[in-house]
Write a protein that holds these residues in place. Structure first.
Motif, mmCIF file in Angstrom:
data_model
loop_
_atom_site.group_PDB
_atom_site.id
_atom_site.type_symbol
_atom_site.label_atom_id
_atom_site.label_comp_id
_atom_site.label_asym_id
_atom_site.label_seq_id
_atom_site.Cartn_x
_atom_site.Cartn_y
_atom_site.Cartn_z
ATOM 1 N N SER A 1 -22.316 48.538 17.583
ATOM 2 C CA SER A 1 -22.079 48.450 16.144
ATOM 3 C C SER A 1 -20.877 47.583 15.863
ATOM 4 O O SER A 1 -19.753 48.035 15.831
ATOM 5 C CB SER A 1 -21.892 49.829 15.528
ATOM 6 O OG SER A 1 -20.854 50.488 16.190
ATOM 7 N N ASP B 1 -32.004 50.136 14.246
ATOM 8 C CA ASP B 1 -31.109 49.726 15.320
ATOM 9 C C ASP B 1 -31.087 50.785 16.413
ATOM 10 O O ASP B 1 -30.702 50.517 17.538
ATOM 11 C CB ASP B 1 -29.688 49.550 14.786
ATOM 12 C CG ASP B 1 -29.613 48.463 13.740
ATOM 13 O OD1 ASP B 1 -29.882 47.305 14.092
ATOM 14 O OD2 ASP B 1 -29.320 48.789 12.566
ATOM 15 N N ASP C 1 -20.960 55.745 8.811
ATOM 16 C CA ASP C 1 -21.116 54.749 9.871
ATOM 17 C C ASP C 1 -22.571 54.335 10.088
ATOM 18 O O ASP C 1 -22.854 53.262 10.600
ATOM 19 C CB ASP C 1 -20.567 55.290 11.184
ATOM 20 C CG ASP C 1 -19.056 55.273 11.197
ATOM 21 O OD1 ASP C 1 -18.485 54.971 10.137
ATOM 22 O OD2 ASP C 1 -18.466 55.553 12.242
ATOM 23 N N TYR C 2 -23.526 55.214 9.747
ATOM 24 C CA TYR C 2 -24.935 54.931 10.012
ATOM 25 C C TYR C 2 -25.785 55.326 8.820
ATOM 26 O O TYR C 2 -25.479 56.284 8.118
ATOM 27 C CB TYR C 2 -25.419 55.743 11.234
ATOM 28 C CG TYR C 2 -24.732 55.360 12.510
ATOM 29 C CD1 TYR C 2 -25.259 54.371 13.327
ATOM 30 C CD2 TYR C 2 -23.545 55.981 12.885
ATOM 31 C CE1 TYR C 2 -24.616 54.004 14.494
ATOM 32 C CE2 TYR C 2 -22.896 55.618 14.048
ATOM 33 C CZ TYR C 2 -23.428 54.631 14.853
ATOM 34 O OH TYR C 2 -22.786 54.264 15.994
ATOM 35 N N LYS C 3 -26.885 54.578 8.665
ATOM 36 C CA LYS C 3 -27.903 55.028 7.718
ATOM 37 C C LYS C 3 -28.883 55.837 8.558
ATOM 38 O O LYS C 3 -29.344 55.363 9.593
ATOM 39 C CB LYS C 3 -28.619 53.833 7.090
ATOM 40 C CG LYS C 3 -27.865 53.223 5.923
ATOM 41 C CD LYS C 3 -28.685 52.116 5.293
ATOM 42 C CE LYS C 3 -28.031 50.805 5.636
ATOM 43 N NZ LYS C 3 -28.769 49.610 5.351
ATOM 44 N N THR C 4 -29.198 57.032 8.140
ATOM 45 C CA THR C 4 -30.099 57.830 8.964
ATOM 46 C C THR C 4 -31.330 58.238 8.156
ATOM 47 O O THR C 4 -31.249 58.466 6.948
ATOM 48 C CB THR C 4 -29.401 59.107 9.475
ATOM 49 O OG1 THR C 4 -28.872 59.819 8.362
ATOM 50 C CG2 THR C 4 -28.290 58.788 10.447
ATOM 51 N N THR D 1 -24.142 48.259 8.109
ATOM 52 C CA THR D 1 -24.252 49.630 8.584
ATOM 53 C C THR D 1 -25.536 49.766 9.399
ATOM 54 O O THR D 1 -26.617 49.509 8.880
ATOM 55 C CB THR D 1 -24.297 50.599 7.389
ATOM 56 O OG1 THR D 1 -23.278 50.233 6.482
ATOM 57 C CG2 THR D 1 -24.091 52.026 7.832
ATOM 58 N N PRO D 2 -25.458 50.120 10.655
ATOM 59 C CA PRO D 2 -26.671 50.240 11.455
ATOM 60 C C PRO D 2 -27.572 51.386 10.975
ATOM 61 O O PRO D 2 -27.089 52.383 10.441
ATOM 62 C CB PRO D 2 -26.160 50.501 12.876
ATOM 63 C CG PRO D 2 -24.707 50.759 12.777
ATOM 64 C CD PRO D 2 -24.233 50.366 11.425
ATOM 65 N N SER D 3 -28.892 51.209 11.161
ATOM 66 C CA SER D 3 -29.853 52.244 10.757
ATOM 67 C C SER D 3 -30.322 53.025 11.977
ATOM 68 O O SER D 3 -30.685 52.436 12.984
ATOM 69 C CB SER D 3 -31.069 51.618 10.096
ATOM 70 O OG SER D 3 -30.652 50.889 8.979
ATOM 71 N N ALA D 4 -30.339 54.324 11.832
ATOM 72 C CA ALA D 4 -30.821 55.182 12.917
ATOM 73 C C ALA D 4 -31.999 55.999 12.402
ATOM 74 O O ALA D 4 -31.958 56.522 11.293
ATOM 75 C CB ALA D 4 -29.700 56.093 13.401
ATOM 76 N N THR E 1 -25.517 51.030 19.766
ATOM 77 C CA THR E 1 -25.811 50.183 18.612
ATOM 78 C C THR E 1 -24.970 48.925 18.624
ATOM 79 O O THR E 1 -25.149 48.061 17.783
ATOM 80 C CB THR E 1 -25.545 50.921 17.296
ATOM 81 O OG1 THR E 1 -24.188 51.358 17.319
ATOM 82 C CG2 THR E 1 -26.460 52.100 17.136
ATOM 83 N N PHE F 1 -23.002 62.435 13.893
ATOM 84 C CA PHE F 1 -22.767 61.123 13.301
ATOM 85 C C PHE F 1 -21.717 61.192 12.214
ATOM 86 O O PHE F 1 -21.627 62.156 11.475
ATOM 87 C CB PHE F 1 -24.058 60.609 12.644
ATOM 88 C CG PHE F 1 -25.064 60.065 13.604
ATOM 89 C CD1 PHE F 1 -25.656 60.892 14.542
ATOM 90 C CD2 PHE F 1 -25.419 58.741 13.570
ATOM 91 C CE1 PHE F 1 -26.593 60.397 15.428
ATOM 92 C CE2 PHE F 1 -26.359 58.232 14.453
ATOM 93 C CZ PHE F 1 -26.950 59.055 15.383
#
Lengths: 235, 469
Positions: free
Chosen positions: B417, B219, B201-204, B176-179, B415, B197
């Motif tokens: 992703s 990311d 889908d993303y770690k924020t 999971t991409p990090s934002a 990303t 978002f």
């Protein structure tokens, strides 16, 4: 068999009954064609046939009620049964005649598809054929059921009423399946419903299993009809 | 006893027993034939576009699956009578048929409210059509991602295959991409900045550049509507972040504040944020107010789906972004959205008129830019949006705009992703006739009245002729 078929088929059109059946069918088809296609510009024949399968449920009992009960009432069946024709030929000939009338009525709707192409739409030709094949198979199984019920009684009205009850039951099997908790039981119940096998045809898929189901229904009820008549010979 | 004996040895018993055995045999044969046909599932796709045939891209993805994926479909397993639901089921059947790793389960929402509740809570969704799970990770697919209807033309599109295949790819990549949302300069707060978002889908997380370093797992950095300038050390942190080929999303709103350092940072990437707000005077290019732009969409990886689905985006209160160059020292900048040539960038914020003045910037104006920049052997990416409001809930709820799609496309591009496939959505509304009112009425008369009546007249003639027979 061919002789029986010819005689029966002609019989439909020497009395008003065949024409009335075709007329009502085409009226309903026209109505659905207007609502589902003309009014929405849609060139999808699938929606029309989906509706027509319900029309079929209402018209088939009237169409098949006299197939065998009429002759038995008039005691003409004795003549037929003693003639040098097998019972299977008699039954199948009658089935084919009733089916041919319905196919003729459905044949008129080819005009609708010509209208699609004439008005610039290019629906999938294979999908149109698929819809016709599915519809005729379903009609065939309904007629076979109606024919069987007609063989059980001497009274046309009783034949029609019992057919209606049967079709109504088949119509609600889909609903019954959705109310069944056990998924496997639900699957079996749904499998027995003729309507559920129409789904693929109307989506534009030809699934061999669906065709096999309808052909089995036709075979089963033609066979059962033969059994019923045969039984009268020895009991 | 004697009676029974006669009955059992009688002619009718013999015939009856034979008949019963024969009937059982015939039924058994029919059941057997049906089971065989069911087992083999010979199916032929008759549709023009091959609506139920999986593309090669999907088949490749399925062939590489090594671990099972459970697909929970929130629909009853039996025929629902809903053509769209049935089409989705058919698509899923194809997945299951092409890979033994795909297990499809149906859960009727009306029968299992508790299961549905646990799923919607787990994936934080209000409505979902499908949930794909592999081990502990899962992904929910919204109905909107599967089926869409164009508000104007009424055309219905099925996008199930792309959504499902990408969900499978996502589960397979397992990362999971990090934002990180940068704060400390009056930027939009975290919760609002990530509202477009999809949660799983993303770690924020929020990040204060003046006190903290940029985490190594970042990311994507998000700068949304800064109101105060960045200082030199912060800009330096940003520059070194890009050295690893990372990505940044910048959303700008028009502001009276000046941010010289930040502007210089942007100029290095080939874009300049104008001090204006965009006024659109072409009625075809705004929605309700001249400040609500419906820009022309330029072709790019991010916008390809919008273009193929013929969907537009609504950009409220935009600030224009000037492209300083398109290709320089390997930095490539592509305009994604452009206002019409009847639009202008208002620079004097006190002037509320809708007439362009001499100080205004002439249209067409650029409202979004995608930039790539090489760093050693890596590529850094930046997406600059001329508005931070494109994923406002009010716009997404209207349903007719492709904002979410545009935003998702942007994030995917940024990303990178995991791998993703782009599969053209399939039109399911079928062919249309070019028919006018008069033709419609005439044909209706023919099929409803003339043809059936002609048949009934035949019936009457037959009856009259044979009445006296």
């Amino acid at each position: 068999m061919l002789a029986i078929f010819k005689r029966e088929f002609k019989g439909y059109f020497t009395s008003p009954i065949g024409f009335i059946f075709v007329g009502i069918f085409l009226f309903m088809a026209g109505l659905y064609f207007y609502v589902g296609n003309l009014a929405t510009n849609s060139a999808d024949i699938g929606s029309l046939f989906r509706q027509l399968t319900f029309v079929l449920m209402f018209l088939t009992p009237i169409h098949t009620m006299r197939l065998l009960s009429e002759e038995r009432r008039a005691k003409l069946d004795q003549l037929l049964l003693t003639s040098p024709v097998s019972i299977l030929s008699i039954v199948f000939g009658k089935f084919l005649a009733a089916f041919a009338v319905l196919a003729a009525a459905a044949g008129v709707t080819v005009l609708y598809t010509i209208i699609f192409f004439a008005l610039g739409a290019h629906p999938s030709f294979a999908q149109i054929i698929g819809n016709y094949v599915g519809f005729l198979l379903m009609a065939g199984s309904f007629i076979a059921i109606g024919l069987f019920i007609s063989s059980l009684t001497v009274n046309q009205v009783v034949a029609a009423v019992v057919s209606y009850a049967t079709f109504f039951f088949l119509l609600i099997t889909g609903w019954l399946a959705s109310k069944t908790q056990d998924p496997n039981t639900a699957k079996v119940i749904e499998y027995l419903s003729p309507n559920s096998h129409y789904r693929n045809f109307s989506l534009g898929i030809f699934n061999v299993a669906d065709a096999v189901y309808y052909l089995s229904m036709i075979a089963l009820f033609v066979f059962l009809t033969v059994r019923v008549i045969e039984k009268r010979r020895w009991s | 006893m004697n009676k029974l004996k006669t009955a059992l040895s009688g002619k009718s018993f013999k015939y009856g027993a034979n008949a019963a055995i024969l009937t059982v045999i015939v039924i058994a044969i029919l059941v057997f034939v049906n089971l065989i046909a069911l087992r083999f599932e010979w199916k032929l796709d008759l549709t023009k576009e091959g609506a139920y045939t999986l593309t090669k891209e999907t088949k490749d993805v399925l062939n590489q699956l090594k671990e099972p994926i459970d697909v929970t479909v929130l629909l009853p397993a039996t025929d629902s009578g809903e053509p769209i639901a049935e089409k989705i089921k058919e698509t899923l059947d194809q997945y299951a048929k092409n890979s033994s790793m795909i297990k499809v389960n149906y859960t009727d929402p009306n029968k299992n409210p508790a299961t549905i509740k646990s799923l919607t809570d787990k994936y934080d969704i209000t409505s979902a059509a499908l949930i794909l799970e592999k081990g502990k990770i899962g992904k929910a697919i919204n109905p909107d991602d599967i089926y869409s209807q164009n508000q104007e033309t009424g055309e219905e599109k099925l996008n199930a295959e792309e959504s499902i295949t990408n969900a499978i790819l996502f589960l397979n990549s397992g990362k999971t991409p990090s934002a990180y949302v940068i704060e400390g300069h009056g930027e939009t707060p975290l919760a609002k900045a990530v509202q477009g978002f999809k949660k799983d889908d993303y770690k924020t997380a929020a990040l204060n550049l003046s006190t903290a370093e940029i985490p190594a797992d970042a990311d994507l950095l998000i700068i949304s509507s800064p109101q105060k300038d960045y200082n030199a050390s912060e800009i330096k942190k940003l520059d070194s972040y890009f050295a690893n080929g990372k990505a940044m999303l910048i959303a700008l709103d028009y502001t009276e504040k000046s941010l010289p350092q930040f502007d210089t940072f942007l100029k290095e990437w080939g874009v300049q944020a104008e001090n204006d707000y965009v006024v659109e005077t072409d009625k075809n290019h705004y929605f309700q107010s001249p400040l609500f732009n419906i820009p022309t969409i330029q072709s790019h990886e991010i916008t390809s789906r919008l273009i193929s689905n013929n969907v537009f985006v609504l950009i409220p209160e935009a600030r224009s972004i000037k492209l300083l160059f398109e290709d320089q020292k390997g930095i490539k900048a592509t305009a994604l959205l452009k206002s019409s040539n009847k639009s202008f960038g208002r620079t004097d914020f006190t002037d509320k008129s809708l007439q362009a003045t001499a100080t205004d910037i002439k249209g067409p104006l650029t409202l979004a830019v995608a930039i790539t920049r090489p760093y050693n052997d890596k590529t850094a990416k930046m997406l600059v949006l001329g508005s931070s409001h494109i994923t406002e809930a009010e716009i997404l709820q209207m349903g007719q705009w492709g904002n979410q799609d545009f935003f998702n496309g942007g994030l995917r591009w940024l990303t990178n992703s995991g791998p993703s496939v782009s599969i053209k959505s399939k039109s399911i509304s079928g062919e249309k006739m070019a028919i006018n009112e008069l033709q419609s009425v005439l044909i209706a008369l023919l099929v409803i009245i003339v043809i059936p009546l002609a048949v009934l007249i035949f019936a009457l003639v037959v009856w009259l002729r044979r009445r006296h027979l």
